[in-house]
Scaffold this active site. Structure first.
Site, PDB file in Angstrom:
ATOM      1  N   ASN A   9      34.255 -88.758 -59.281  1.00 42.93           N
ATOM      2  CA  ASN A   9      32.910 -89.294 -59.153  1.00 42.93           C
ATOM      3  C   ASN A   9      32.219 -88.420 -58.100  1.00 42.93           C
ATOM      4  OD1 ASN A   9      30.690 -90.859 -58.421  1.00 42.93           O
ATOM      5  ND2 ASN A   9      31.932 -92.446 -57.411  1.00 42.93           N
ATOM      6  N   LYS A  11      29.368 -88.899 -56.824  1.00 47.28           N
ATOM      7  CA  LYS A  11      28.494 -89.739 -55.980  1.00 47.28           C
ATOM      8  C   LYS A  11      27.114 -89.082 -55.836  1.00 47.28           C
ATOM      9  CE  LYS A  11      32.537 -91.700 -53.829  1.00 47.28           C
ATOM     10  NZ  LYS A  11      33.146 -92.406 -52.740  1.00 47.28           N
ATOM     11  N   HIS A  97      31.161 -99.480 -59.666  1.00 48.58           N
ATOM     12  CA  HIS A  97      31.788 -98.768 -58.553  1.00 48.58           C
ATOM     13  C   HIS A  97      31.596 -99.572 -57.277  1.00 48.58           C
ATOM     14  CE1 HIS A  97      32.360 -95.822 -55.337  1.00 48.58           C
ATOM     15  NE2 HIS A  97      33.250 -95.303 -56.163  1.00 48.58           N
ATOM     16  N   GLU A  99      30.626 -98.860 -54.428  1.00 50.61           N
ATOM     17  CA  GLU A  99      29.348 -98.655 -53.719  1.00 50.61           C
ATOM     18  C   GLU A  99      28.199 -99.365 -54.445  1.00 50.61           C
ATOM     19  OE1 GLU A  99      29.794 -94.397 -53.413  1.00 50.61           O
ATOM     20  OE2 GLU A  99      31.527 -94.763 -52.132  1.00 50.61           O
ATOM     21  N   GLU A 169      40.057 -99.434 -57.251  1.00 50.46           N
ATOM     22  CA  GLU A 169      39.653 -98.738 -56.034  1.00 50.46           C
ATOM     23  C   GLU A 169      39.457 -99.768 -54.923  1.00 50.46           C
ATOM     24  OE1 GLU A 169      37.647 -94.743 -56.834  1.00 50.46           O
ATOM     25  OE2 GLU A 169      36.145 -96.211 -57.410  1.00 50.46           O
ATOM     26  N   GLY A 175      36.322 -93.488 -49.234  1.00 53.41           N
ATOM     27  CA  GLY A 175      35.373 -92.745 -48.402  1.00 53.41           C
ATOM     28  C   GLY A 175      35.916 -92.328 -47.042  1.00 53.41           C
ATOM     29  N   SER A 215      40.570 -92.466 -51.380  1.00 52.99           N
ATOM     30  CA  SER A 215      41.223 -91.497 -50.488  1.00 52.99           C
ATOM     31  C   SER A 215      42.431 -90.810 -51.118  1.00 52.99           C
ATOM     32  CB  SER A 215      41.611 -92.149 -49.158  1.00 52.99           C
ATOM     33  OG  SER A 215      40.444 -92.533 -48.446  1.00 52.99           O
TER      34      SER A 215
HETATM   35  P1  13P Z   1      37.210 -90.913 -52.009  1.00 53.00           P
HETATM   36  O1  13P Z   1      38.313 -90.239 -52.779  1.00 53.00           O
HETATM   37  O2  13P Z   1      36.302 -89.940 -51.336  1.00 53.00           O
HETATM   38  O3  13P Z   1      37.758 -91.966 -51.075  1.00 53.00           O
HETATM   39  O4  13P Z   1      36.288 -91.675 -53.076  1.00 53.00           O
HETATM   40  C1  13P Z   1      36.887 -92.396 -54.104  1.00 53.00           C
HETATM   41  C2  13P Z   1      35.858 -92.915 -55.031  1.00 53.00           C
HETATM   42  O5  13P Z   1      34.965 -93.649 -54.656  1.00 53.00           O
HETATM   43  C3  13P Z   1      35.918 -92.493 -56.438  1.00 53.00           C
HETATM   44  O6  13P Z   1      35.032 -93.247 -57.199  1.00 53.00           O
END
Ligand code: 13P
Length: 258
Positions: A9, A11, A97, A99, A169, A175, A215
């Site tokens: 992703n 983002k 997601h 977020e 997740e 993040g 992560s």
């Molecule tokens: P990170 O791997 O940066 O923690 O992000 C994971 C994520 O949100 C994938 O959608």
């Protein structure tokens, strides 16, 4: 041998030019990887989708959108409809997601309408679920995941599940401030998710891929991918340089005996 999934992703990172360069490079670096055994996918920002679809063969790298409205058109300022996404050429839509849920306040009811709409419009739907740090503290992670699945997939026909993927997740793992889940913990939660999917879809639930995200990095990708209930890795930061993502994919594949 089960199929493995690796995706990222992007983002709210990468301009149109950066996205197409990244995709071209990733496609070239990974061209020898068997797509029968491995599915690669990337989810760029909306503005990059059309050019991204023109710059890469989706049989090599499937492309997806980060979100979608549940209506085809209407008074929904700022939203993108399934018809608009079809025009770009993407085949995958990510829904719910962390977020979207925690920064923008989306609910399970909304995710449910989006999953249903995405499947009706021929997309593969990637439903993201995960418990918060507080849920984990009170050991209600499994209950929260079950609730997100039961609500998010309510009314979904078993016929549509061949185009359904789930990403686990945990909110606390995502993040720059996240801590990755241990492989043991992730495996337990994936087991719970798979049991729930089987209850919801007795005929087809076992076929739904469940990916781990949060992560993922070169230090934990191998131990995560070898877990029996983990079908793939959904990566953020560690995937945003094509050469680094290629290395991560290859080391994970090797650990999984490919
Ligand atoms: P990170 O791997 O940066 O923690 O992000 C994971 C994520 O949100 C994938 O959608």
């Amino acid at each position: 041998m089960k199929k493995l999934y690796f995706g990222s992703n992007l983002k709210m990172y990468k301009t149109i030019r950066e996205t197409t360069e990244y995709l071209t490079s990733l496609a070239r670096l990974t061209e020898d990887i068997s797509r029968e055994e491995t599915e690669l996918f990337i989810i760029p920002s909306y503005t990059a989708l059309e050019r991204a679809c023109a710059s890469v063969d989706q049989n090599l790298i499937r492309l997806g959108a980060q979100n979608m409205c549940w209506e085809e058109q209407g008074q929904f300022t700022g939203e993108i409809s399934p018809l608009m996404l079809q025009e770009t050429g993407v085949r995958l839509v990510m829904i719910g997601h962390s977020e979207r849920r925690h920064v923008f306040g989306e609910t399970d009811e909304e995710e449910n309408k989006k999953v249903s709409c995405a499947l009706q419009h021929g997309f593969t739907a990637l439903l993201c679920i995960g418990e918060t740090a507080e849920d984990k503290k009170y050991a209600v992670g499994p209950e929260v995941l079950r609730m997100q699945l039961k609500k998010g997939l309510s009314g979904i026909d078993a016929d549509g599940t061949d185009r359904l993927w789930v990403a686990y997740e945990p909110v606390w793992s995502i993040g720059v401030n996240g801590t990755p889940a241990t492989a043991d913990y992730a495996e337990r939660m994936h087991g719970e998710i798979k049991r729930c999917l089987l209850e919801l879809f007795p005929e087809t639930g076992a076929q739904i891929p469940v990916l781990y995200g949060g992560s993922v990095n070169p230090g934990n990708a191998e131990e995560l991918i070898v877990q029996p209930s983990i079908d793939g890795l959904f990566v953020g930061r560690a995937a945003w340089q094509a050469d680094k993502f290629n290395e991560l994919i290859r080391s994970a594949q090797k650990a999984a005996g490919r």
